[in-house]
Design a protein around this motif. Structure first.
Motif, PDB file in Angstrom:
ATOM      1  N   THR A  15      48.214   0.987  55.503  1.00 50.84           N
ATOM      2  CA  THR A  15      49.645   0.718  55.381  1.00 50.84           C
ATOM      3  C   THR A  15      49.889  -0.156  54.160  1.00 50.84           C
ATOM      4  O   THR A  15      49.247  -1.200  54.003  1.00 50.84           O
ATOM      5  N   LEU A  16      50.798   0.278  53.294  1.00 53.04           N
ATOM      6  CA  LEU A  16      51.162  -0.476  52.103  1.00 53.04           C
ATOM      7  C   LEU A  16      52.620  -0.895  52.198  1.00 53.04           C
ATOM      8  O   LEU A  16      53.465  -0.123  52.652  1.00 53.04           O
ATOM      9  N   GLY A  17      52.903  -2.111  51.760  1.00 51.01           N
ATOM     10  CA  GLY A  17      54.276  -2.595  51.766  1.00 51.01           C
ATOM     11  C   GLY A  17      54.588  -3.323  50.471  1.00 51.01           C
ATOM     12  O   GLY A  17      53.691  -3.865  49.812  1.00 51.01           O
ATOM     13  N   LEU A  18      55.861  -3.339  50.102  1.00 52.50           N
ATOM     14  CA  LEU A  18      56.279  -4.013  48.880  1.00 52.50           C
ATOM     15  C   LEU A  18      57.698  -4.524  49.085  1.00 52.50           C
ATOM     16  O   LEU A  18      58.586  -3.772  49.494  1.00 52.50           O
ATOM     17  N   ARG A  19      57.889  -5.807  48.836  1.00 55.18           N
ATOM     18  CA  ARG A  19      59.222  -6.399  48.958  1.00 55.18           C
ATOM     19  C   ARG A  19      59.643  -6.979  47.611  1.00 55.18           C
ATOM     20  O   ARG A  19      58.913  -7.784  47.022  1.00 55.18           O
TER      21      ARG A  19
END
Length: 251
Positions: A13-17
């Motif tokens: 799982t990859l996330g970017l904020r």
């Protein structure tokens, strides 16, 4: 993303904020009188904070994971400051690894986690020794580290009962920071409101009373070791025990 390998038990799982943080203000009153016009602040920040989680299903009941992420606490100005100067954001980089499980035909849930966090530009409140109503918020020049363990256990023994328990163990490593009220001297700072050990146990009971609705009962006991009330506090509190109870009839 679940790649077509290892029986589809590996997950990524990859996330970017992205954050655009802009704020400004002026102190209009200081000790009941009009504050000087120059007492203004302006804070602007743009950030990109990533998160990566690698998870693996050990079996149908147990999942393991490793997670890395970054985050931040917004900057600004302290309205109790004598100068209303701007302080910058505080940032953190965190690692966490653990297990999440549902066992005994989903009648028991056990979660384990170990974590390590490193804080940069830590925001610290320093009170003026001669008048504690005046407080300056500064950014520390040395990094701080926090690490620990957490255990959560939920058991459904039957007959409408549920038992929830939690234990946390926290180790903090805060370096001395410059006190703006002490001619640039370093002062020992500590993690506020952070006991080394904390335990909670809760018992819930639920029973349907056909013509009266649903009866609910709750009892919990919370214990923690001593902690400091503020970063510059020098007195460790006593151990704390808090007991809560509640009976209710719903519907």
């Amino acid at each position: 993303w679940t790649p077509a390998i290892i029986d589809d038990r590996l997950h990524l799982t990859l996330g970017l904020r992205y954050t655009s943080d802009n704020k400004n203000g002026r102190l209009t009153k200081q000790r009941g009188t009009n504050a000087p016009a120059y007492m203004k602040f302006n804070f602007n920040s743009k950030r990109v904070d990533p998160a990566v989680t690698i998870a693996f299903d050990i079996n149908d009941e147990v999942n393991s994971y490793l997670r890395w992420s970054t985050g931040y606490r917004s900057g600004g100005a302290n309205s109790r400051s004598a100068t209303f100067r701007t302080f910058d954001e505080e940032t953190v980089s965190s690692w966490e690894m653990g297990l999440k499980s549902e066992l005994l035909d989903r009648r028991m849930r056990l979660n384990l986690a170990a974590y390590y966090s490193q804080l940069k530009d830590m925001q610290v409140d320093f009170p003026l020794p001669s008048n504690h109503s005046v407080t300056e918020t500064t950014n520390g020049s040395k990094d701080a580290k926090i690490k620990g363990l957490e255990v959560d256990l939920t058991v459904l023994p039957g007959a409408g009962f549920a038992i929830n328990s939690n234990y946390s163990y926290t180790i903090t490593n805060f370096q001395p920071q410059i006190n703006p009220f002490a001619d640039g001297l370093f002062e020992v700072v500590r993690a506020a409101q952070t006991p080394k050990h904390a335990i909670s146990v809760a018992l819930d009971y639920k029973r349907s009373l056909s013509s009266f609705g649903t009866f609910l009962g709750h009892l919990d006991v919370n214990w923690s070791s001593g902690f400091y009330s503020a970063a510059t506090d020098t007195t460790l509190s006593k151990k704390v025990i808090l007991v809560n109870g509640r009976l209710s009839l719903t519907d």
